[in-house]
Enzyme design. Structure first.
Site, PDB file in Angstrom:
ATOM      1  N   LYS A  52       0.861  -1.185   0.000  1.00 10.19           N
ATOM      2  CA  LYS A  52       0.000   0.000   0.000  1.00 10.19           C
ATOM      3  C   LYS A  52       0.894   1.230   0.000  1.00 10.19           C
ATOM      4  O   LYS A  52       1.925   1.256   0.693  1.00 10.19           O
ATOM      5  CB  LYS A  52      -0.888  -0.027   1.261  1.00 10.19           C
ATOM      6  CG  LYS A  52      -1.883   1.130   1.361  1.00 10.19           C
ATOM      7  CD  LYS A  52      -2.779   0.973   2.584  1.00 10.19           C
ATOM      8  CE  LYS A  52      -3.809   2.088   2.715  1.00 10.19           C
ATOM      9  NZ  LYS A  52      -4.685   1.914   3.894  1.00 10.19           N
ATOM     10  N   SER A 135      -9.648   2.146   2.855  1.00  8.85           N
ATOM     11  CA  SER A 135      -8.723   2.857   1.998  1.00  8.85           C
ATOM     12  C   SER A 135      -7.721   1.969   1.264  1.00  8.85           C
ATOM     13  O   SER A 135      -7.116   2.425   0.301  1.00  8.85           O
ATOM     14  CB  SER A 135      -7.938   3.889   2.835  1.00  8.85           C
ATOM     15  OG  SER A 135      -7.156   3.246   3.825  1.00  8.85           O
ATOM     16  N   SER A 159      -9.921  -0.281   7.067  1.00 11.74           N
ATOM     17  CA  SER A 159      -9.342  -0.221   5.717  1.00 11.74           C
ATOM     18  C   SER A 159      -8.669  -1.483   5.213  1.00 11.74           C
ATOM     19  O   SER A 159      -8.328  -1.544   4.034  1.00 11.74           O
ATOM     20  CB  SER A 159      -8.349   0.931   5.634  1.00 11.74           C
ATOM     21  OG  SER A 159      -9.057   2.126   5.474  1.00 11.74           O
TER      22      SER A 159
HETATM   23  N1  GLN Z   1     -13.218   4.488   6.357  1.00 11.12           N
HETATM   24  C1  GLN Z   1     -12.515   4.932   7.520  1.00 11.12           C
HETATM   25  C2  GLN Z   1     -12.080   6.361   7.337  1.00 11.12           C
HETATM   26  O1  GLN Z   1     -12.387   6.912   6.346  1.00 11.12           O
HETATM   27  C3  GLN Z   1     -11.356   4.028   7.831  1.00 11.12           C
HETATM   28  C4  GLN Z   1     -10.154   4.284   7.020  1.00 11.12           C
HETATM   29  C5  GLN Z   1      -8.986   3.452   7.440  1.00 11.12           C
HETATM   30  O2  GLN Z   1      -9.123   2.431   8.122  1.00 11.12           O
HETATM   31  N2  GLN Z   1      -7.808   3.906   7.067  1.00 11.12           N
HETATM   32  O3  GLN Z   1     -11.427   6.925   8.160  1.00 11.12           O
END
Ligand code: GLN
Length: 456
Positions: A52, A135, A159
Site C-alpha cells: 500500500k 482505503s 481499511s
Molecule cells: N473508512 C474509515 C475512514 O475513512 C477508515 C479508514 C482506514 O481504516 N484507514 O477513516
C-alpha cells in the site's frame, strides 16, 4: 515476479498500482533465487508482494494517495517493508489508496495509477463500475485480480477488512501495537495498524508472522511481544468454540443479501461444532461519532508536518511564510483531508475539547469495556464487515456521511485495538463478494486465523 509485473501492467485499467520499478523488483527476485540456490532461503523467499502506498519504501515513490507527496522518495523503508524483505519477499510495486488512508471507497486518491495520465478510480474487478472499498482499495484489487499474490494494507477504522470483504479476499488487522507503525505515513496514530491482505488465511498467517514484532526504538507504541508463527495453530479443531454474535451487528441497517451470506457462513461454523452465542456491544452506534472525532483530531495533528518546508509539495508563489503554508496546504490536500483537518482542529480547540474530544475518549474506553464484557461469554465475535456489498463508483457522491455510516461494523474493534479480520463468506446482490468479520481478544490472531482457515 515477471508474471505478476506483466499482469499488473496488462490490467492497469483497474488502477490498482501507482508505481512499478521493474529493475528493482527483478534485482530482488534474482537475489532471492541466489539465496534459494545457496540453500539459505528465508520463509517468504522470492514471494512477490506489493505495498500500500502509505508505507514508505526506498526505490519506489511513496505518495499516500496525496498530491502533497506526489513523487516523494523516502530515504528509508518502513519497518514492515523491511521485515518482509528480510523474510525474502520481493517488492512488485506500490498500490493505490485513499489520500492519507481517509476513505471507504478509494475514490479519494489524488494520484494517477500506473499507466494512467491522471487520477483515476480504482475499480472492483468483480464489477468495474463498483468501488473496491477503501482505503486499501489498491491492495484488495491487486490480490483479487491476481496482480500480486498478496499485499500489505493498513487499517485505522476498517481499511483492511472492508476492501477485503468487497473484493472477496482475506485480510487481518492484528492487535494494535503488534506491527510497527514506523514508516507508515500517519493518519490516526492510536488506531493505525498494518496487516496482510491475501487469498487465504494461510497466506495471511505467513505474512503476518513476518510483519509483527517489537520496534521499541522507532515506534513507542509497538508492543513488547515477540513475533509468533501464526501458521502453527491452523487446522486446530474448533468444536466447542463459542462465537459471539452482537445483536447490534444484525439490526435493521444490514442488507438482506449480506445477512444471508453471513448467516450461511455461521451455519458452517455450527456444522464444525462451534456454538453461536448471542452477545451485545451496546455502543456500536456510538463508535461512528467517536471515531470521526478521534481520528480527525489525531489526523489534524499528524498532518501539520506537511507545511511545504520539510518535504513534499510547496506552493510556487507566495508573499511570506504564512502565505506559503496556506497556499501549500490548500493546493496539496484534497477535500476529504481538509474536511478532517478542520473537524479535528475544531474538536481539539479550547472550549470544544471537553464537549467533543474528551467525551469521545470516555466513550472509547466504554467500548473497550463492552468488548471485555462480551468476551466473558464467547471466544471470538463474528458478524458482517459492512452493511452492504460494494456500491457503485460515485454513488455516495458528495455525501461523506454515507461513507462514514458504512463503517459501523469495523469501527468498534478498531477503537478497542482488537485483532480482527475479513474472510470471504459468499456472494450477495449483483454477484458481489460478502465478507465475514471475525474479532478476537487481544493477541488472539492465531485463533482468528485458525477459525478463518477452517472455512477455507
Ligand atoms: N473508512 C474509515 C475512514 O475513512 C477508515 C479508514 C482506514 O481504516 N484507514 O477513516
Amino acid at each position: 515476479a515477471r508474471h505478476f509485473l506483466a499482469r499488473a501492467k496488462a490490467r492497469h485499467d483497474l488502477g490498482a498500482y501507482v508505481a512499478l520499478n521493474e529493475e528493482l523488483t527483478l534485482a530482488q527476485a534474482r537475489a532471492a533465487d541466489a539465496r534459494i540456490a545457496a540453500g539459505s532461503a528465508a520463509p517468504l523467499e522470492g514471494v512477490p508482494l506489493a505495498h500500500k502506498d502509505i508505507f514508505v519504501t526506498r526505490g519506489l515513490p511513496s505518495s499516500a494517495g496525496s498530491k502533497m507527496l506526489a513523487g516523494y522518495q523516502s530515504p528509508f523503508d518502513a519497518t514492515v517493508v523491511r521485515q518482509l524483505a528480510q523474510a525474502g519477499a520481493v517488492t512488485l510495486g506500490k498500490l493505490n489508496c485513499d489520500e492519507f488512508a481517509m476513505g471507504s471507497s478509494n475514490e479519494n486518491s489524488a494520484v494517477a495509477p500506473w499507466g494512467h495520465p491522471g487520477p483515476a478510480p480504482v475499480r472492483n474487478p468483480w464489477d468495474r463500475s463498483r468501488i473496491p472499498g477503501g482505503s486499501s482499495g489498491g491492495s484488495a484489487v491487486a490480490v483479487a485480480a491476481r496482480l500480486a499474490p498478496a499485499a500489505t494494507g493498513t487499517d485505522t477504522g476498517g481499511s483492511i477488512r472492508q476492501p477485503a470483504s468487497f473484493c472477496g479476499i482475506t485480510g487481518i488487522k492484528p492487535t494494535y501495537g503488534r506491527a510497527s507503525r514506523y514508516g507508515m505515513i500517519a493518519f490516526a496514530s492510536s488506531l493505525d495498524q498494518a496487516g496482510p491482505m491475501a487469498r487465504s488465511a494461510q497466506d495471511c498467517a505467513l505474512l503476518l508472522s513476518a510483519m509483527c514484532g517489537p520496534d521499541p526504538d522507532r515506534d513507542s507504541t509497538s508492543l513488547d511481544r515477540p513475533a509468533e508463527d501464526f501458521s502453527r495453530a491452523l487446522n486446530e479443531p474448533i468444536a466447542g468454540l463459542r462465537i459471539g454474535l452482537p445483536a447490534e451487528f444484525f439490526g435493521a441497517g444490514l442488507a438482506a443479501d449480506v445477512r444471508a451470506a453471513v448467516d450461511a457462513a455461521l451455519g458452517e461454523y455450527e456444522k464444525l461444532g462451534a456454538r453461536l452465542v448471542p452477545i451485545s456491544l451496546p455502543r456500536t452506534e456510538l463508535s461512528i461519532p467517536v471515531y470521526y472525532i478521534i481520528a480527525p483530531a489525531e489526523a489534524s495533528s499528524n498532518l501539520s508536518r506537511f507545511d511545504g518546508v520539510k518535504f513534499g509539495h510547496r506552493a510556487r508563489d507566495y508573499t511570506d511564510l504564512a502565505d506559503m503554508y496556506c497556499k501549500t496546504r490548500a493546493e496539496g490536500f484534497g477535500a476529504e483531508v481538509k474536511r478532517r483537518i478542520m473537524i479535528g482542529t475544531y474538536v481539539l480547540s479550547h472550549g470544544y475539547y471537553d464537549a467533543y474530544y474528551l467525551q469521545a475518549q470516555k466513550i472509547r474506553r466504554m467500548i473497550v469495556d463492552d468488548f471485555q464484557n462480551a468476551f466473558r461469554h464467547c471466544d471470538l465475535i463474528a458478524g458482517p464487515v459492512a452493511p452492504s456489498v460494494a456500491w457503485k463508483l460515485g454513488e455516495h457522491g458528495n455525501d461523506p456521511l454515507a461513507n462514514y455510516l458504512a463503517d459501523i461494523f469495523t469501527l468498534p474493534a478498531s477503537l478497542a485495538g482488537l485483532p480482527c479480520m475479513s474472510l470471504p463468506a459468499g456472494f450477495g446482490a449483483a454477484g458481489m463478494p460478502v465478507g465475514l468479520q471475525l474479532i478476537g481478544n487481544y493477541f488472539g490472531e492465531a485463533g482468528l486465523l485458525n477459525a478463518a482457515h477452517r472455512l477455507q
